[in-house]
Design an enzyme around this catalytic site. Structure first.
Site, PDB file in Angstrom:
ATOM      1  N   ASN A 106       0.876  -1.405   0.149  1.00 26.40           N
ATOM      2  CA  ASN A 106      -0.041  -0.171  -0.433  1.00 26.40           C
ATOM      3  C   ASN A 106       1.276   1.219   0.240  1.00 26.40           C
ATOM      4  OD1 ASN A 106      -1.755   1.715   0.431  1.00 26.40           O
ATOM      5  ND2 ASN A 106      -1.872   1.624   2.659  1.00 26.40           N
ATOM      6  N   LYS A 142      -0.066   3.902  -0.397  1.00 28.32           N
ATOM      7  CA  LYS A 142      -0.611   5.527  -0.260  1.00 28.32           C
ATOM      8  C   LYS A 142      -0.242   6.592  -0.898  1.00 28.32           C
ATOM      9  CE  LYS A 142      -0.464   3.225   4.321  1.00 28.32           C
ATOM     10  NZ  LYS A 142      -0.161   4.150   5.961  1.00 28.32           N
ATOM     11  N   HIS A 189      -9.886   1.895   4.646  1.00 25.42           N
ATOM     12  CA  HIS A 189      -8.454   1.818   4.764  1.00 25.42           C
ATOM     13  C   HIS A 189      -8.605   3.036   5.880  1.00 25.42           C
ATOM     14  CE1 HIS A 189      -4.337   3.052   6.107  1.00 25.42           C
ATOM     15  NE2 HIS A 189      -4.246   2.265   5.991  1.00 25.42           N
ATOM     16  N   GLU A 196      -7.274   5.709   7.487  1.00 21.76           N
ATOM     17  CA  GLU A 196      -6.823   7.257   6.474  1.00 21.76           C
ATOM     18  C   GLU A 196      -8.395   7.464   5.693  1.00 21.76           C
ATOM     19  OE1 GLU A 196      -3.301   6.218   5.189  1.00 21.76           O
ATOM     20  OE2 GLU A 196      -2.351   5.413   6.796  1.00 21.76           O
ATOM     21  N   GLU A 248      -5.720  -4.069  10.349  1.00 22.67           N
ATOM     22  CA  GLU A 248      -5.018  -3.537  10.801  1.00 22.67           C
ATOM     23  C   GLU A 248      -5.653  -2.133  11.635  1.00 22.67           C
ATOM     24  OE1 GLU A 248      -2.971  -1.911   6.599  1.00 22.67           O
ATOM     25  OE2 GLU A 248      -4.740  -0.738   7.370  1.00 22.67           O
ATOM     26  N   GLY A 306       1.997   2.360  10.722  1.00 23.60           N
ATOM     27  CA  GLY A 306       2.737   3.947  10.946  1.00 23.60           C
ATOM     28  C   GLY A 306       3.691   3.778  12.279  1.00 23.60           C
ATOM     29  N   SER A 318       2.780  -1.706  10.487  1.00 25.51           N
ATOM     30  CA  SER A 318       3.861  -1.963  10.460  1.00 25.51           C
ATOM     31  C   SER A 318       4.953  -3.130  10.434  1.00 25.51           C
ATOM     32  CB  SER A 318       4.308  -1.190  12.602  1.00 25.51           C
ATOM     33  OG  SER A 318       4.349  -0.245  12.850  1.00 25.51           O
TER      34      SER A 318
HETATM   35  P1  PGA Z   1       2.295   0.655   7.733  1.00 25.87           P
HETATM   36  O1  PGA Z   1       0.852   1.204   6.927  1.00 25.87           O
HETATM   37  O2  PGA Z   1       2.935  -1.014   7.196  1.00 25.87           O
HETATM   38  O3  PGA Z   1       3.786   1.981   7.028  1.00 25.87           O
HETATM   39  O4  PGA Z   1       1.959   0.545   9.073  1.00 25.87           O
HETATM   40  C1  PGA Z   1       0.349  -0.291   6.776  1.00 25.87           C
HETATM   41  C2  PGA Z   1      -0.856   0.153   6.555  1.00 25.87           C
HETATM   42  O5  PGA Z   1      -1.827   1.407   6.756  1.00 25.87           O
HETATM   43  O6  PGA Z   1      -1.787   0.366   5.168  1.00 25.87           O
END
Ligand code: PGA
Length: 241
Positions: A9, A11, A88, A90, A158, A164, A203
């Site tokens: 992903n 983003k 997601h 976000e 998630e 993140g 992460s």
């Molecule tokens: P990350 O993000 O691996 O940077 O924690 C995962 C995601 O948001 O899909």
């Protein structure tokens, strides 16, 4: 043999030269299925560069019309997009996407034969207050009551506090939660519960990939930060092969 899936992903990151770099690999050679969820603008380019499994990160809840700035499922299909991330965290929090909107989006994708990657996960507050399971049940119930699951459906668990932050869930916690999600599905259909893939995200990196994947209910990963470097992404795949 079990087939694992790892989804990158990106983003709102990356550029054409990063796609050039990733397209120099033969991803089909691996026993792990890899999918690249890229910014809309890069999907066609990635496809033309030979990346087979491309995914979007969002789609319109409408089929077509006067929706300035939106991208339809039909358009995604036309450029060869096979997958699409939906819900997601976000987008749930930053763009106020409700369950109703997410269900409409899943329907749009299914009409075009694009596979949804449906994200769920509890907030830090839920986590510390031991409300994670309630939240997950609320997020998954709309999929169940609208009969949207099928044997190719992907759910990405998630935990928001792990995205993140560098603090991934422990393998025990990931397994327990994935098993909880699978049991929710099993209440509706045992057959579907066995087929739906439940990926972990938050992460994931080359250091924790092995311990996380060695759990019965973890079918792969949704990877953000560590998918932005070819080297670190390849290391994750190697840990699973
Ligand atoms: P990350 O993000 O691996 O940077 O924690 C995962 C995601 O948001 O899909």
């Amino acid at each position: 043999m079990r087939e694992y899936t790892v989804i990158a992903n990106w983003k709102m990151n990356g550029d054409l030269s990063l796609i050039d770099e990733f397209s120099s690999e033969n991803w089909e050679e691996s026993t792990v299925k890899t999918v690249f969820s890229l910014p809309y603008l890069y999907l066609l380019y990635a496809k033309q560069k030979g990346i087979k499994n491309i995914g979007a990160q969002n789609v319109s809840s409408q089929a077509e019309g006067a929706y300035t700035g939106e991208i339809s499922a039909k358009m995604l299909k036309e450029v060869g997009c096979k997958y699409c991330i939906i819900g997601h965290s976000e987008r749930r929090s930053g763009f106020l996407e409700s369950d109703d909107i997410l269900i409409k989006k899943v329907n749009q994708l299914k009409n075009e034969g694009i596979l949804p990657i449906y994200c769920v996960g509890e907030s830090f507050d839920d986590y510390v207050k031991h409300n994670s399971e309630d939240t997950l049940e609320k997020q998954i119930t709309p999929l169940l009551i609208n009969n949207l699951l099928d044997d190719q459906f992907i759910i990405a668990y998630e935990p928001v506090w792990a995205i993140g932050t560098g603090k991934s869930a422990t393998p025990e916690y990931a397994q327990k939660t994935h098993n909880f999600i699978r049991n929710l599905i099993a209440d509706k259909s045992n057959i579907l519960a066995k087929k739906v893939k439940i990926l972990y995200g938050g992460s994931v990196n080359a250091n924790n990939a092995k311990v996380l994947i060695n759990n019965e209910d973890v079918d792969g990963f949704l990877v953000g930060g560590a998918s932005l470097s070819l080297d670190s992404f390849k290391k994750i795949i190697k840990e699973i092969e």
